[in-house]
Design a protein around this motif. Sequence first.
Motif, PDB file in Angstrom:
ATOM      1  N   ARG A  54      -0.268  -1.265  11.006  1.00 30.55           N
ATOM      2  CA  ARG A  54       0.769  -2.097  10.061  1.00 30.55           C
ATOM      3  C   ARG A  54      -0.217  -2.211   8.694  1.00 30.55           C
ATOM      4  O   ARG A  54       0.416  -2.735   7.730  1.00 30.55           O
ATOM      5  CB  ARG A  54       0.786  -3.398  10.509  1.00 30.55           C
ATOM      6  N   GLY A  55      -1.311  -1.583   8.573  1.00 36.88           N
ATOM      7  CA  GLY A  55      -2.056  -1.592   7.266  1.00 36.88           C
ATOM      8  C   GLY A  55      -3.110  -2.704   7.208  1.00 36.88           C
ATOM      9  O   GLY A  55      -3.453  -2.970   5.911  1.00 36.88           O
ATOM     10  N   TYR A  56      -3.040  -3.812   8.042  1.00 33.79           N
ATOM     11  CA  TYR A  56      -3.996  -4.816   7.696  1.00 33.79           C
ATOM     12  C   TYR A  56      -5.311  -4.586   7.989  1.00 33.79           C
ATOM     13  O   TYR A  56      -6.134  -5.344   7.792  1.00 33.79           O
ATOM     14  CB  TYR A  56      -3.343  -6.065   8.639  1.00 33.79           C
ATOM     15  N   LEU A  57      -5.751  -3.547   8.992  1.00 29.71           N
ATOM     16  CA  LEU A  57      -7.048  -3.041   9.046  1.00 29.71           C
ATOM     17  C   LEU A  57      -7.027  -1.735   8.719  1.00 29.71           C
ATOM     18  O   LEU A  57      -6.142  -0.772   8.644  1.00 29.71           O
ATOM     19  CB  LEU A  57      -7.614  -3.260  10.300  1.00 29.71           C
ATOM     20  N   LEU A  68     -11.071  -4.722   6.408  1.00 30.54           N
ATOM     21  CA  LEU A  68      -9.528  -5.262   5.989  1.00 30.54           C
ATOM     22  C   LEU A  68      -8.962  -4.141   5.198  1.00 30.54           C
ATOM     23  O   LEU A  68      -9.715  -3.475   4.416  1.00 30.54           O
ATOM     24  CB  LEU A  68      -9.667  -6.536   4.944  1.00 30.54           C
ATOM     25  N   GLY A  69      -7.620  -4.075   5.564  1.00 32.90           N
ATOM     26  CA  GLY A  69      -6.772  -2.981   5.097  1.00 32.90           C
ATOM     27  C   GLY A  69      -5.950  -3.272   3.578  1.00 32.90           C
ATOM     28  O   GLY A  69      -6.079  -4.519   3.579  1.00 32.90           O
ATOM     29  N   ASN A  70      -5.454  -2.434   3.137  1.00 31.99           N
ATOM     30  CA  ASN A  70      -4.709  -2.647   1.955  1.00 31.99           C
ATOM     31  C   ASN A  70      -3.583  -3.726   2.004  1.00 31.99           C
ATOM     32  O   ASN A  70      -3.190  -4.157   0.882  1.00 31.99           O
ATOM     33  CB  ASN A  70      -4.326  -1.369   1.310  1.00 31.99           C
ATOM     34  N   LYS A  71      -2.858  -3.515   3.214  1.00 36.93           N
ATOM     35  CA  LYS A  71      -1.792  -4.506   3.305  1.00 36.93           C
ATOM     36  C   LYS A  71      -2.232  -5.903   3.258  1.00 36.93           C
ATOM     37  O   LYS A  71      -1.303  -6.520   2.325  1.00 36.93           O
ATOM     38  CB  LYS A  71      -1.355  -4.195   4.741  1.00 36.93           C
ATOM     39  N   GLU A  74      -2.193  -6.337  -0.660  1.00 39.96           N
ATOM     40  CA  GLU A  74      -0.977  -6.222  -1.346  1.00 39.96           C
ATOM     41  C   GLU A  74      -0.385  -7.697  -1.284  1.00 39.96           C
ATOM     42  O   GLU A  74       0.373  -8.069  -2.388  1.00 39.96           O
ATOM     43  CB  GLU A  74      -0.088  -5.285  -0.499  1.00 39.96           C
ATOM     44  N   ILE A  75      -0.347  -8.204  -0.091  1.00 42.09           N
ATOM     45  CA  ILE A  75      -0.095  -9.717  -0.017  1.00 42.09           C
ATOM     46  C   ILE A  75      -0.603 -10.592  -0.980  1.00 42.09           C
ATOM     47  O   ILE A  75      -0.154 -11.377  -1.878  1.00 42.09           O
ATOM     48  CB  ILE A  75       0.006 -10.202   1.512  1.00 42.09           C
ATOM     49  N   ARG A  76      -1.963 -10.305  -0.928  1.00 41.17           N
ATOM     50  CA  ARG A  76      -2.801 -11.139  -2.077  1.00 41.17           C
ATOM     51  C   ARG A  76      -2.629 -10.811  -3.485  1.00 41.17           C
ATOM     52  O   ARG A  76      -2.576 -11.864  -4.259  1.00 41.17           O
ATOM     53  CB  ARG A  76      -4.386 -10.892  -1.627  1.00 41.17           C
ATOM     54  N   ASP A 112     -13.591   0.404   0.407  1.00 38.29           N
ATOM     55  CA  ASP A 112     -14.120   1.451  -0.526  1.00 38.29           C
ATOM     56  C   ASP A 112     -13.336   1.757  -1.579  1.00 38.29           C
ATOM     57  O   ASP A 112     -13.287   2.555  -2.101  1.00 38.29           O
ATOM     58  CB  ASP A 112     -14.783   2.553   0.351  1.00 38.29           C
ATOM     59  N   ASN A 113     -12.339   0.745  -1.764  1.00 38.96           N
ATOM     60  CA  ASN A 113     -11.222   0.919  -2.701  1.00 38.96           C
ATOM     61  C   ASN A 113     -11.233  -0.184  -4.007  1.00 38.96           C
ATOM     62  O   ASN A 113     -11.709  -1.095  -3.674  1.00 38.96           O
ATOM     63  CB  ASN A 113      -9.865   1.027  -2.034  1.00 38.96           C
ATOM     64  N   ASN A 114     -10.734   0.418  -4.923  1.00 38.23           N
ATOM     65  CA  ASN A 114     -10.320  -0.484  -6.022  1.00 38.23           C
ATOM     66  C   ASN A 114      -8.820  -0.932  -6.047  1.00 38.23           C
ATOM     67  O   ASN A 114      -8.306   0.149  -6.231  1.00 38.23           O
ATOM     68  CB  ASN A 114     -11.009   0.390  -7.437  1.00 38.23           C
TER      69      ASN A 114
END
Length: 256
Positions: A54-57, A68-71, A74-76, A112-114
């Motif tokens: 689901r992209g949460y991790l 923690l994943g990008n999902k 995205e909510i944040r 490791d993402n911006n």
Amino acid sequence: MEQSSPRVKSADRVLDIFELFTEEKDSFTLTEIAKSLNMPSSSTYQILQNMLSRGYLETDSSGKNFQLGNKIFEIRVKHRLNTDLTKEFYRSATKIAEILNETVFLSIRSGDNNVYIAEKQIAQPMRFNNNLGSVLPLHASASGKILLSRMSDEEIDSLYPNEQLLTYTIKTVSSVTALKAELIKVREENIAYNYGESIEGVHCIAGPIIDLEGHVVASVSVSIPEIRITDLLWENAHLCISKACNEISNRMYLQN
């Protein structure tokens, strides 16, 4: 007598996993998660796989460390559009855009993402656009280098277990050793640069938003197509970013 609210065990376990990431570490192995939460490894694995899908991790390059994943970011992002940080960003970004006539961004770190959480766009026909919530690798972006700059070498090694880094253009920093050397300069100057390292032909300059403890909580950056860059524009971008970061840091933290 009040009745207790019904609880769903699997939901509790998902929330328990999320709450692990409020601690000092930002990544955990399957074994560490199962042990910390006193959960069977088999059910922990199944929950982690669901959260991954689901992209949460997400996992690092080894596939063994979960973060923690990008999902979740995205909510944040949507939530942060109405927070004080974003409001303070727009106060300064509007001024920068008027002076430079270039796009200004606010970003935070996710693994490791911006991750870009706010932007002030301009009317230039040729400009760098990023959808809110989109990401660029930390090592290949000016904001990313700012977000890495207060991390220790040990933390950098944990984030990048392999010496070789992914490259996106011929100018991308390609090794952890080279990245660490560049971060030394970023710490000294409190500013970071990206000379076409993530997107060819687009240069970027970034500075830090710093809290009372000296942590970098976000980064403000301006992206400029190389074809429009002059010495004067680049110098003004440097001054604008440094001033904006100091102003936002002061308004957000020093005056509270």
